[in-house]
Enzyme design. Structure first.
Site, PDB file in Angstrom:
ATOM      1  N   GLY A  97      70.541  65.732  31.117  1.00 28.48           N
ATOM      2  CA  GLY A  97      71.043  64.924  31.246  1.00 28.48           C
ATOM      3  C   GLY A  97      70.170  63.097  30.541  1.00 28.48           C
ATOM      4  O   GLY A  97      70.681  62.002  30.300  1.00 28.48           O
ATOM      5  N   ASP A 317      59.923  65.044  38.632  1.00 20.55           N
ATOM      6  CA  ASP A 317      60.844  66.406  38.994  1.00 20.55           C
ATOM      7  C   ASP A 317      60.064  67.403  38.833  1.00 20.55           C
ATOM      8  O   ASP A 317      60.316  68.434  38.723  1.00 20.55           O
ATOM      9  CB  ASP A 317      60.695  66.311  37.079  1.00 20.55           C
ATOM     10  CG  ASP A 317      61.733  65.528  36.009  1.00 20.55           C
ATOM     11  OD1 ASP A 317      62.781  65.151  36.733  1.00 20.55           O
ATOM     12  OD2 ASP A 317      61.060  65.179  34.590  1.00 20.55           O
ATOM     13  N   LYS A 344      70.162  65.909  40.458  1.00 16.06           N
ATOM     14  CA  LYS A 344      69.354  66.424  39.431  1.00 16.06           C
ATOM     15  C   LYS A 344      70.484  67.972  38.518  1.00 16.06           C
ATOM     16  O   LYS A 344      71.378  67.431  38.898  1.00 16.06           O
ATOM     17  CB  LYS A 344      68.414  67.362  39.551  1.00 16.06           C
ATOM     18  CG  LYS A 344      67.248  65.658  39.717  1.00 16.06           C
ATOM     19  CD  LYS A 344      66.619  64.912  38.360  1.00 16.06           C
ATOM     20  CE  LYS A 344      66.139  63.632  39.223  1.00 16.06           C
ATOM     21  NZ  LYS A 344      65.946  62.917  37.500  1.00 16.06           N
TER      22      LYS A 344
HETATM   23  C1  S3P Z   1      63.160  61.682  32.913  1.00 17.11           C
HETATM   24  C2  S3P Z   1      63.365  60.523  34.198  1.00 17.11           C
HETATM   25  C3  S3P Z   1      64.370  60.989  35.050  1.00 17.11           C
HETATM   26  C4  S3P Z   1      63.667  62.756  35.122  1.00 17.11           C
HETATM   27  C5  S3P Z   1      64.087  63.450  33.525  1.00 17.11           C
HETATM   28  C6  S3P Z   1      63.244  62.899  32.291  1.00 17.11           C
HETATM   29  C7  S3P Z   1      63.399  60.650  31.308  1.00 17.11           C
HETATM   30  O1  S3P Z   1      65.280  60.907  35.489  1.00 17.11           O
HETATM   31  O2  S3P Z   1      64.442  63.627  36.286  1.00 17.11           O
HETATM   32  O3  S3P Z   1      64.255  64.845  33.614  1.00 17.11           O
HETATM   33  O4  S3P Z   1      63.463  61.417  30.288  1.00 17.11           O
HETATM   34  O5  S3P Z   1      63.417  59.231  30.986  1.00 17.11           O
HETATM   35  P1  S3P Z   1      66.301  59.778  36.146  1.00 17.11           P
HETATM   36  O6  S3P Z   1      65.845  58.657  35.415  1.00 17.11           O
HETATM   37  O7  S3P Z   1      67.764  60.602  36.416  1.00 17.11           O
HETATM   38  O8  S3P Z   1      65.106  59.762  37.328  1.00 17.11           O
END
Ligand code: S3P
Length: 438
Positions: A97, A317, A344
């Site tokens: 993501g 996380d 997630k």
């Molecule tokens: C992350 C932000 C978080 C986290 C992901 C990594 C990042 O996600 O859960 O594993 O590196 O910016 P969200 O922005 O969807 O909360």
């Protein structure tokens, strides 16, 4: 397809002095800013996991010369802010993501068209959260029914916006800030709750100024990133599995070296300490723009708590392993304000509640969290739903349980912690990796 599964057996105590691989969030950002910087960037401690390699390969496909990784070292010959070339193919973000959402911000501002896709998990995750603000900035980012694949039309002129974040997300914040590096005028991002600030810190490391004005993070297009040396600290999200394991297994005494303790990431330490954990933060130092320390953890009995919703973004996380901590704590632990866990790599509330129920723990799922009654984990079989953190959380549960736990669909552990099993067994967990040949 051969599917990897883990069989994790009960153990009596954990001992050791170890490191964990580099921080995933920081590794992604170091590649991204290194690629669009002027000059050379050297990254040490880079996470050689599949997610960060997806980011690295995406920039290679846009004409950026990148050496490595060799022994967690990567050298990037930055092409400057306007030097990226049209990718040779559709960019495959795999399971990541962060790759997709941050790159959407960068790609929305380029002169060429691009397309971002991913694996079956990533194709289910919400992407309007990035297309909406980007399109407000004048970009043309088209989702597929709110999800990936994302089709990004290049050659648009972006303009700054004031973006009040509708929910806590460092990925969305970072996406807008990266687009803001190309937008006319000022881009302001206002967060309701604090999320990880690695993008902001890394921009500073790359000599790209950004300001904090009142509640807003403010960026404009007047600058260029300058290549630099980045040392990536150990990932506290990977360390968390062993912090919980050593806390819960009697007689344990473990040191985790060189772990990032950026205050926007240390919710796990505060929550565990509130539950009664014995974790000392020692040898604190500053490493570039990030804080680093060694964590010394000794066994302690935990008690259930109501986790304050304000802590959720600071430990977002770590909830899979916090569910395991709660299942072995005395009393009840409640989690609210954590609906994001359902979006997630898997629906982490459903995956953890189902798995714990399978292992004999009384648990109830809420739309935005869960209630976990501390008890005794029995052995059994659980499905990680192809989610790396669910797989690792239940692998730790196996060390604490009355009988072995088999965890299905563990291959994605390689996205964030490819050496997980070896490190776990080094500190005396007993995890066996097996391939299901069906
Ligand atoms: C992350 C932000 C978080 C986290 C992901 C990594 C990042 O996600 O859960 O594993 O590196 O910016 P969200 O922005 O969807 O909360």
């Amino acid at each position: 397809m051969n599917q990897l599964y883990f069989i994790s057996s009960p153990v009596t105590s954990l001992q050791g002095d170890i490191t964990v691989p580099g921080d995933k969030s920081i590794s992604h950002r170091a590649i991204m800013l290194g690629a669009i910087a002027k000059g050379t960037t050297t990254i040490t401690g880079f996470l050689e996991g599949e997610d960060c390699l997806a980011t690295l390969n995406a920039f290679k496909s846009m004409g950026v010369a990148i050496e490595g990784p060799v022994d967690q070292r990567v050298v990037i010959h930055g092409v400057g802010k306007h030097g990226l070339q049209k990718p040779k193919q559709i960019i495959d973000c795999g399971n990541s993501g962060t790759t997709m959402r941050l790159m959407a911000g960068l790609l929305a501002a380029q002169s060429f068209d691009s397309e971002l896709t991913g694996d079956s998990s990533l194709l289910k995750r919400p992407m309007e959260r990035v297309s909406r603000p980007l399109n407000q900035m004048g970009a043309e980012v088209v989702t597929t029914d709110g999800r990936a694949p994302l089709h990004i039309r290049g050659g648009q002129t972006l303009h700054g916006i004031v973006y009040e974040m509708p929910h806590a997300s460092a990925q969305v914040k970072s996406c807008v800030l990266l687009a803001g590096m190309y937008a006319k005028g000022e881009t302001r991002v206002i967060e309701q709750s604090i999320t990880r600030d690695h993008t902001e810190r890394m921009l500073i490391a790359f000599s790209y100024p950004l300001n904090k004005i009142d509640d807003a993070i403010v960026i404009n297009a007047a600058n260029e990133c300058q290549g630099t040396d980045i040392i990536v600290p150990g990932d506290i999200s990977s360390a968390a599995f062993f912090l919980v394991a050593a806390t819960l297994i009697p007689g344990s005494d473990l040191i985790l070296r060189n772990i990032g303790i950026n205050p926007t990431r240390t919710g796990i330490l505060q929550i565990l300490q509130q539950m009664g954990a014995n974790i000392s933060i020692i040898n604190k130092k500053i490493c570039g723009e990030e804080l680093v320390a060694d964590l010394h953890v000794k066994h302690a009995a935990l008690e259930g708590i109501d986790i304050p919703p304000s802590m959720v973004p600071l430990a977002i996380d770590e909830f899979p392993i916090l569910f395991i901590a709660a299942s072995c704590a005395k009393g009840i632990t409640t989690i609210h304000g954590a609906g994001e866990l359902r979006s997630k790599e898997s629906d982490r509330i459903a995956a953890m509640v189902e798995g714990l129920q399978q292992l004999g723990i009384e648990t109830e799922a809420f739309e935005d969290g869960a209630c976990i009654h501390g008890g005794v984990l029995k052995g059994g079989v659980v499905d990680s739903q192809h989610d790396h953190r669910i797989a690792m959380a239940f692998a730790i549960a196996g060390g604490l349980a009355k009988a072995p736990i088999t965890i299905l669909n563990c291959a994605n552990v390689a996205t964030s912690f490819p050496t997980f099993v070896a490190t776990a067994n080094q500190i005396h967990l007993a995890i066996e990796e097996t391939y299901d040949v069906n």
